[in-house]
Design a protein around this motif. Sequence first.
Motif, mmCIF file in Angstrom:
data_model
loop_
_atom_site.group_PDB
_atom_site.id
_atom_site.type_symbol
_atom_site.label_atom_id
_atom_site.label_comp_id
_atom_site.label_asym_id
_atom_site.label_seq_id
_atom_site.Cartn_x
_atom_site.Cartn_y
_atom_site.Cartn_z
ATOM 1 N N TYR A 250 -50.627 -27.850 -111.982
ATOM 2 C CA TYR A 250 -51.620 -27.775 -110.916
ATOM 3 C C TYR A 250 -51.344 -26.593 -109.990
ATOM 4 O O TYR A 250 -52.245 -25.832 -109.646
ATOM 5 N N LYS B 282 -54.210 -23.734 -109.876
ATOM 6 C CA LYS B 282 -55.180 -24.209 -108.886
ATOM 7 C C LYS B 282 -56.141 -23.105 -108.440
ATOM 8 O O LYS B 282 -57.239 -23.401 -107.996
ATOM 9 N N LEU C 235 -59.381 -23.342 -110.441
ATOM 10 C CA LEU C 235 -60.108 -24.603 -110.360
ATOM 11 C C LEU C 235 -61.606 -24.441 -110.085
ATOM 12 O O LEU C 235 -62.413 -25.081 -110.769
ATOM 13 N N ILE D 201 -64.393 -25.890 -112.735
ATOM 14 C CA ILE D 201 -65.390 -26.888 -112.341
ATOM 15 C C ILE D 201 -66.801 -26.378 -112.606
ATOM 16 O O ILE D 201 -67.640 -27.092 -113.174
ATOM 17 N N MET E 224 -67.211 -35.148 -104.540
ATOM 18 C CA MET E 224 -65.783 -34.851 -104.519
ATOM 19 C C MET E 224 -65.516 -33.459 -105.109
ATOM 20 O O MET E 224 -64.752 -32.669 -104.557
ATOM 21 N N LEU E 225 -66.168 -33.150 -106.233
ATOM 22 C CA LEU E 225 -65.978 -31.845 -106.859
ATOM 23 C C LEU E 225 -66.563 -30.716 -106.020
ATOM 24 O O LEU E 225 -66.023 -29.607 -106.013
ATOM 25 N N LYS F 231 -66.584 -30.617 -102.753
ATOM 26 C CA LYS F 231 -65.573 -30.367 -101.717
ATOM 27 C C LYS F 231 -64.382 -29.613 -102.291
ATOM 28 O O LYS F 231 -63.884 -28.666 -101.694
ATOM 29 N N LEU F 232 -63.933 -30.044 -103.462
ATOM 30 C CA LEU F 232 -62.783 -29.399 -104.097
ATOM 31 C C LEU F 232 -63.115 -27.959 -104.471
ATOM 32 O O LEU F 232 -62.326 -27.050 -104.225
ATOM 33 N N GLU F 233 -64.274 -27.747 -105.032
ATOM 34 C CA GLU F 233 -64.692 -26.399 -105.428
ATOM 35 C C GLU F 233 -64.896 -25.510 -104.216
ATOM 36 O O GLU F 233 -64.492 -24.351 -104.196
ATOM 37 N N SER G 247 -63.535 -25.846 -101.127
ATOM 38 C CA SER G 247 -62.300 -25.575 -100.390
ATOM 39 C C SER G 247 -61.439 -24.557 -101.124
ATOM 40 O O SER G 247 -60.744 -23.764 -100.531
ATOM 41 N N ARG G 248 -61.482 -24.552 -102.434
ATOM 42 C CA ARG G 248 -60.703 -23.598 -103.214
ATOM 43 C C ARG G 248 -61.352 -22.224 -103.223
ATOM 44 O O ARG G 248 -60.691 -21.214 -103.217
#
Length: 103
Positions: free
Chosen positions: A60, A64, A67, A71, A92-93, A95-97, A99-100
């Motif tokens: 990870y 990361k 990521l 996605i 959720m994805l 937010k993850l996408e 923020s990265r």
Amino acid sequence: MTHKILFVCGIGCLIGPQRTFRFFFQQHRVKASLAFFGGMTVVLLGWPIVGMVIEFFGFYLLFKGFLPFIISSLRQLPIIGSILRTPPLGRMLDKLEGSRSNV
């Protein structure tokens, strides 16, 4: 276990041994690489669950940065994309996408 060794060898074949070594042992990736290869060692020493957790953490940390690309690529696939767009998983994805990609 062999798939992890083949993964590292595959990277070496794709980008060359010198660039593979530089990728894994850059100053900011040393902790991640030590976790990844240390986890492989722990698996070989007979602690597979603990080793796999350590390896996953290292994997990870190493990847990361890729990521958001992963996605967005998965969301374009026919069946997987529709699953990844379902409301709870999609939010959720997102937010993850997001923020990265801002990093």
